[in-house]
Motif scaffolding. Structure first.
Motif, PDB file in Angstrom:
ATOM      1  N   HIS A   1       1.003   6.349 -13.526  1.00  0.00           N
ATOM      2  CA  HIS A   1       0.130   4.945 -13.344  1.00  0.00           C
ATOM      3  C   HIS A   1       0.988   4.052 -14.054  1.00  0.00           C
ATOM      4  CE1 HIS A   1      -3.214   7.784 -13.032  1.00  0.00           C
ATOM      5  NE2 HIS A   1      -3.888   6.767 -12.573  1.00  0.00           N
TER       6      HIS A   1
ATOM      7  N   ALA B   1       3.873   3.002 -11.604  1.00  0.00           N
ATOM      8  CA  ALA B   1       3.321   2.253 -10.418  1.00  0.00           C
ATOM      9  C   ALA B   1       2.940   0.728 -10.800  1.00  0.00           C
ATOM     10  CB  ALA B   1       1.933   2.985  -9.910  1.00  0.00           C
ATOM     11  N   LEU B   2       2.445   0.659 -11.873  1.00  0.00           N
ATOM     12  CA  LEU B   2       2.087  -0.787 -12.521  1.00  0.00           C
ATOM     13  C   LEU B   2       3.454  -1.311 -12.759  1.00  0.00           C
ATOM     14  CD1 LEU B   2       0.367  -2.755 -13.514  1.00  0.00           C
ATOM     15  CD2 LEU B   2       0.341  -1.703 -15.917  1.00  0.00           C
TER      16      LEU B   2
ATOM     17  N   TYR C   1      -1.131   3.450  -5.163  1.00  0.00           N
ATOM     18  CA  TYR C   1      -1.758   2.538  -5.289  1.00  0.00           C
ATOM     19  C   TYR C   1      -1.942   1.299  -4.141  1.00  0.00           C
ATOM     20  CZ  TYR C   1       2.523  -0.245  -6.176  1.00  0.00           C
ATOM     21  OH  TYR C   1       3.751  -0.796  -6.000  1.00  0.00           O
ATOM     22  N   LYS C   2      -2.822   0.450  -4.385  1.00  0.00           N
ATOM     23  CA  LYS C   2      -2.809  -0.758  -3.380  1.00  0.00           C
ATOM     24  C   LYS C   2      -2.644  -2.018  -4.128  1.00  0.00           C
ATOM     25  CE  LYS C   2      -5.420   1.183   0.638  1.00  0.00           C
ATOM     26  NZ  LYS C   2      -5.541   2.451   0.309  1.00  0.00           N
TER      27      LYS C   2
ATOM     28  N   ALA D   1     -11.597  -0.492  -9.092  1.00  0.00           N
ATOM     29  CA  ALA D   1     -10.866  -1.912  -8.948  1.00  0.00           C
ATOM     30  C   ALA D   1     -11.693  -2.861  -8.663  1.00  0.00           C
ATOM     31  CB  ALA D   1      -9.415  -2.005  -8.320  1.00  0.00           C
TER      32      ALA D   1
ATOM     33  N   SER E   1       1.128  -1.122   0.104  1.00  0.00           N
ATOM     34  CA  SER E   1      -0.064   0.035  -0.049  1.00  0.00           C
ATOM     35  C   SER E   1       0.805   1.305   0.051  1.00  0.00           C
ATOM     36  CB  SER E   1      -0.892  -0.163   1.500  1.00  0.00           C
ATOM     37  OG  SER E   1      -1.736   1.241   1.227  1.00  0.00           O
TER      38      SER E   1
ATOM     39  N   ARG F   1      -2.016  13.397 -10.594  1.00  0.00           N
ATOM     40  CA  ARG F   1      -1.511  12.332 -11.138  1.00  0.00           C
ATOM     41  C   ARG F   1      -1.411  12.435 -12.677  1.00  0.00           C
ATOM     42  NH1 ARG F   1      -4.744   7.293  -8.018  1.00  0.00           N
ATOM     43  NH2 ARG F   1      -3.614   7.347  -6.135  1.00  0.00           N
TER      44      ARG F   1
ATOM     45  N   VAL G   1      -5.559  -4.911 -14.379  1.00  0.00           N
ATOM     46  CA  VAL G   1      -5.397  -3.474 -14.023  1.00  0.00           C
ATOM     47  C   VAL G   1      -6.530  -3.051 -14.771  1.00  0.00           C
ATOM     48  CG1 VAL G   1      -3.996  -1.671 -15.122  1.00  0.00           C
ATOM     49  CG2 VAL G   1      -2.929  -3.832 -14.808  1.00  0.00           C
TER      50      VAL G   1
ATOM     51  N   ILE H   1      -4.364  -4.583  -9.243  1.00  0.00           N
ATOM     52  CA  ILE H   1      -3.921  -3.228  -8.648  1.00  0.00           C
ATOM     53  C   ILE H   1      -4.796  -1.919  -8.591  1.00  0.00           C
ATOM     54  CG2 ILE H   1      -3.120  -2.597 -11.288  1.00  0.00           C
ATOM     55  CD1 ILE H   1      -0.855  -1.027 -10.000  1.00  0.00           C
ATOM     56  N   ASP H   2      -5.018  -1.510  -7.406  1.00  0.00           N
ATOM     57  CA  ASP H   2      -6.150  -0.611  -7.107  1.00  0.00           C
ATOM     58  C   ASP H   2      -5.339   0.887  -6.909  1.00  0.00           C
ATOM     59  OD1 ASP H   2      -8.185   0.677  -6.426  1.00  0.00           O
ATOM     60  OD2 ASP H   2      -8.832  -0.294  -4.664  1.00  0.00           O
ATOM     61  N   PHE H   3      -5.782   1.685  -7.965  1.00  0.00           N
ATOM     62  CA  PHE H   3      -5.398   3.070  -7.956  1.00  0.00           C
ATOM     63  C   PHE H   3      -6.054   3.781  -7.187  1.00  0.00           C
ATOM     64  CE2 PHE H   3      -3.905   1.753 -12.399  1.00  0.00           C
ATOM     65  CZ  PHE H   3      -2.549   1.570 -11.970  1.00  0.00           C
TER      66      PHE H   3
END
Length: 989
Positions: A124, A127-128, A49-50, A80, A45, A119, A73, A105-107
């Protein structure tokens, strides 16, 4: 009696049930389904993202070893939770049941996170990439990266960014790649870039999209389906059992599934992937790093919705051309956009296929039966997206196949009739302002390289400008660096009008140095490291030299003050004991006070801006280039090549060459395009940078591209983004090879005199070898009839110069605009009393269509016993023989008369016959052929890749042999050159 009672009570019960269910919907937002989310664990976390792992191993008794990991994704505007809408039909549940290890992946919603609404798209993707690292580290396996809609675009982009590291495969659902191939709602691709740029620059730079607006926009893309779903829900509100299976999906689409979009992320999406379509062309920027989908090497499975109006089939299938190094498969399913991943069809077809795919790729199953290799897609096709009639048919089932066919046929007819008109309108809007500005330039117009860069930085500060070593620099960043270097130059005493040498490799600091001198009003003397530097310094009147660390040793040998720029601020140049060398990087621009005399960009059109060098007859010659000359070439290039912000110009020539300064840099700056600098011409680097930078326009000079496409190591590996080659002097045979290899790209060939008064451009590229026609907006040119036998410009009965007929040779004359070089051949009273023209001393003919063809320089004709021979038409004709690599024609004096000789080199493994030569000369539309043709092992090229003839001419008439031929005038054909024939030609007998 029971029937009568039932007829009365059933409507009442239905009404009561409707009221009860409706009250629950009003109070809770929907019906209570009793479903609970699938078990998951937040593994990581962070603010961006989480990372969730569904059905983690400790909650799976009997499953100590997890199956292949799948990372799901979601797109930016959707929650998500879309992957777990219902346990039975949700992606995570189905994949888990099939033995896979699902991750999500939860943005999150950016409006609920500090800084979330700032952002960017790159945030993104980075982060991915970080999430992928975490999954691979925990599971010890490569990941099947799976995304829906824009989430699938993230998957492609992240895979390219990582060069497929740690990725077992990519699976996407309705994810467009070639966004301009088919836009939603049938929007015309010609207008999309302009609209997208406007929205990015003027709307979403100050506006975010809240979740409710994202939901509304999605629903409006198919309003009929949305309305029908709502009507069906109300009509069935009494039947709770019928509604419950679809209630979770309905609530997701109606309210719970939508999150906010940040304005910067939308702007980046619009600019990079709609306006510039860089998923297809390459060269999109992630944190300053340039990325291309050609770096994807893992297998790809793309789900294509037949009636998907958002991720339309033509756009989704663009991945086949964009990722030529990947094995690409597709699964065709008859559903709309959301139905690809949620709903009964997705549960029955999509997710079981994904599970089978992942197991097959991982070596644990058979290949799914309903996936097929994606066919090669045409660059331009007739399919412009899902027709409105198709969407209506899918939504309400009323349109017949016949009606659909008729609708599509009508659309195709309208499209074909208007395609050329739309293209013409778009190019006219882009070109006319440039030509108008060029036409308004006079001696007192302030115009310069530094000024134009400043204008672009003001209009588009975040616009991408300079690409080098895989990095991208914006106009604002480059412009700020130029201003800082100006302050540094002022600090060391450089003033307006001074001549400053530039001795640097092709790199950003070289461009900045040249632009800074322009902004200061000084003259940039472009020193060529492979020529006589002492002579260049003397001819250029150089007082200081700007160099880079690489050339510092050479610069120290010259009698000038040395200024070192670039190479990083921490390098040790060993300057402590050298007072003649100043490290510009150690000057703090913030402490430099600007003097009263300084005015940014003071240069007038008439002012000298640059000095370049060339060699003529072995002598070093200085070429003076005014601001007008630079502007003429820059605006002319941008207009003739129709350069715009969607283009990337690839500069292969060093900036100290005219082609690099005037065509590549000049055209790119005026066009507002990106310019990519290369460290050198190598086939493997050329191909890699074409894709990495998304190059659409390649600049060249003379035979430069021969080193690329004729190299055995050269291979394009699939499609390419190039649409144009721009430059001058390309040999005809090489020209043909280039357009064959890079089809459908075209060549725009320029001809320009050093002073810039005469400029021609072959814009259409239809006639290989032609120099085209006068460039609109440039000065007026005309031909003066010419007698080559006596070297005379011919007059008519009135004493004025005669304009030659079509096909007749004439001297190219230019009406001067701007300063006239004192050494120029000025003629007055040429076509009218008291008019003024400059003779370029170049000979041309004009064909029946008005196109100009170069036949040589005045004085370069060869006076043979057969008549006057013009060299350039011969070189052009023999250059088109497939076996010929390079050709050059020249005269050799022998015993009081001249012989026309053509030397050629052959392509590897190819041979030339006498019949080839006879056929080529017979097909010449103008002039006589050569007396002798001979093959030479190699041909020396100048620094600008131009074949040189001095050594060949000095060698005299070629020796007899099997690789030499002479022209038998009586037989009208070429024969093998023997000793006897050679003696006759030389006059020995």
């Amino acid at each position: 009696m029971d029937l009568k009672f039932s007829a009365v009570t059933r409507p009442v019960e239905r009404l009561i049930a409707t009221a009860q269910n409706g009250l629950e919907v009003l109070r809770l937002g929907g019906l209570e389904t009793g479903n609970s989310p699938s078990p998951s664990q937040v593994v990581e976390s962070v603010s961006m993202y989480k990372l969730r792992r569904y059905f983690p191993p400790d909650s799976r008794p009997g499953h100590p070893q997890a199956g292949p990991p799948v990372l799901l994704v979601h797109p930016m505007m959707m929650s998500a939770s879309m992957w777990d809408v219902t346990p039975e039909e949700g992606a995570v549940g189905i994949l888990h049941s099939a033995g896979l290890d699902p991750w999500v992946i939860d943005f999150g919603s950016p409006d609920e996170v500090e800084g979330g609404m700032r952002r960017t798209l790159a945030d993104h993707i980075v982060a991915l990439s970080e999430a992928l690292d975490a999954v691979t580290e925990i599971t010890g396996q490569d990941v099947h990266l799976t995304g829906y809609s824009q989430g699938g675009m993230f998957c492609y982009q992240a895979a390219a960014y990582r060069r497929s590291k740690g990725i077992a495969s990519i699976v996407t659902f309705g994810s467009p790649v070639d966004t301009l191939a088919a836009l939603p709602m049938g929007l015309p691709p010609n207008l999309a870039p302009g609209i997208a740029n406007f929205m990015a620059d003027h709307v979403f730079n100050r506006l975010d999209i809240p979740g409710w607006l994202a939901r509304t926009g999605f629903q409006m893309l198919d309003p009929l389906k949305t309305a029908k779903a709502r009507v069906d829900f109300v009509r069935q509100l009494h039947d709770r059992e019928a509604l419950l299976p679809r209630e979770a999906q309905r609530r997701f689409l109606e309210s719970e599934g939508w999150i906010a979009w940040s304005g910067p992320a939308i702007s980046e999406l619009l600019k990079q992937f709609i306006a510039h379509n860089r998923m297809m062309t390459g060269g999109f920027a992630i944190n300053g790093q340039l990325v291309t989908l050609t770096d994807i090497t893992c297998p790809v499975l793309a789900f294509v919705g037949e009636v998907d109006d958002i991720g339309q089939p033509a756009a989704v299938r663009g991945i086949r051309r964009a990722a030529p190094n990947a094995d690409v498969y597709e699964y065709l399913i008859r559903t709309g956009h959301f139905g690809l991943v949620v709903g009964s069809r997705a549960a029955q077809e999509s997710w079981p296929t994904v599970a089978d795919w992942a197991l097959w790729i991982s070596g644990n199953g058979e290949k799914p039966t309903d996936i097929f290799p994606m066919a090669d897609q045409p660059t331009e096709g007739d399919d412009r997206g899902v027709a409105l009639s198709s969407r209506m048919m899918h939504g309400i089932g009323e349109a017949s196949e016949v009606a659909l066919t008729l609708a599509r046929g009508a659309a195709d007819a309208v499209f074909a009739a208007n395609r050329s008109m739309r293209t013409l309108a778009v190019e006219t809007v882009r070109t006319l302002p440039r030509l108008a500005r060029l036409g308004q330039i006079n001696d007192h117009t302030r115009i310069s390289l530094g000024r134009i860069i400043g204008e672009q930085a003001h209009d588009a500060p975040n616009g991408e400008f300079l690409l080098f070593d895989g990095r991208v620099h914006t106009y604002e960043a480059v412009n700020r660096r130029i201003d800082n270097v100006v302050r540094g130059l002022i600090a060391v005493g450089v003033r307006q009008g001074e001549h400053v040498g530039v001795l640097m490799e092709t790199r950003p600091s070289a461009l900045v140095a040249i632009a800074a001198l322009s902004r200061l009003g000084a003259v940039a003397v472009l020193l060529q490291p492979d020529a006589d530097l002492t002579g260049q310094v003397r001819l250029g009147g150089v007082s200081e030299i700007i160099t880079d660390p690489t050339n510092l040793g050479t610069a120290r040998q010259l009698p000038c003050q040395i200024l070192v720029l670039g190479g990083g601020e921490s390098r040790d140049l060993h300057l402590a004991a050298d007072a003649a060398v100043t490290d510009m990087e150690q000057i703090d621009p913030d402490v430099v006070a600007l003097p009263a005399w300084y005015r940014p960009n003071p240069g007038y059109a008439r002012d000298l801006a640059f000095i370049g060098f060339s060699t003529a007859s072995g002598q070093l010659v200085a070429k003076q280039i005014t601001n007008y000359r630079w502007a003429l070439s820059a605006f002319g290039t941008a207009s003739a090549a129709a350069l715009g912000r969607t283009d990337t110009v690839y500069c292969l020539t060093p900036l100290h060459h005219e082609s690099g300064l005037l065509v590549s840099l000049g055209g790119a700056v005026v066009g507002g395009t990106r310019i990519a600098l290369s460290r050198g011409l190598k086939p493997e680097r050329f191909v890699a940078e074409l894709h990495q930078y998304g190059v659409t326009v390649v600049s060249y000079t003379w035979a430069m591209l021969r080193d690329v496409i004729d190299d055995p190591a050269f291979a394009l590996h699939g499609t390419h983004p190039v649409r144009l080659f721009i430059g001058s002097g390309m040999p005809t045979g090489l020209w043909k090879r280039v357009v064959d290899v890079f089809a459908p790209a075209n060549v725009v060939e320029f001809f320009a005199t050093t002073d810039g008064h005469a400029v021609l451009a072959n814009v259409s590229g239809a006639k290989i070898g032609s120099k085209g026609r006068p460039l609109p907006g440039a000065g007026r040119v005309e031909l003066g009839a010419y007698d080559a036998e006596h070297d005379l410009i011919l007059e008519n009965d009135t004493g004025l110069v005669r304009v030659p007929e079509a096909g007749e040779v004439g001297v190219l004359l230019a009406e001067p605009r701007g300063p006239i070089d004192p050494t120029a051949s000025v003629k007055r009273g040429v076509f009218a009393p008291a008019d003024t023209w400059i003779s370029t001393e170049y000979l041309f003919r004009r064909d029946n269509d008005g196109d100009f063809w170069l036949v040589g320089r005045r004085g370069s004709t060869v006076h043979t016993e057969r008549g006057v021979v013009f060299c350039d038409p011969i070189t052009d004709a023999l250059g088109l023989i497939p076996a010929v690599d390079l050709a050059v024609t020249y005269g050799v004096s022998m015993d009081g008369h001249q012989v026309a000789v053509t030397a050629v080199t052959t392509r590897p493994g190819a041979t030339i016959t006498a019949a080839d030569l006879s056929e080529a000369v017979a097909a010449m539309p103008f002039g006589l052929g050569p007396d002798i043709v001979h093959v030479v092992p190699e041909m020396k090229l100048s620094a600008t890749y131009r074949p040189t003839v001095s050594a060949l001419r000095a060698a005299g008439i070629p020796k007899a042999g099997r690789h030499a031929w002479f022209f038998d005038a009586e037989a009208n054909q070429f024969r093998r050159l023997t000793g006897l024939a050679r003696a006759e030609l030389s006059g020995a007998q």
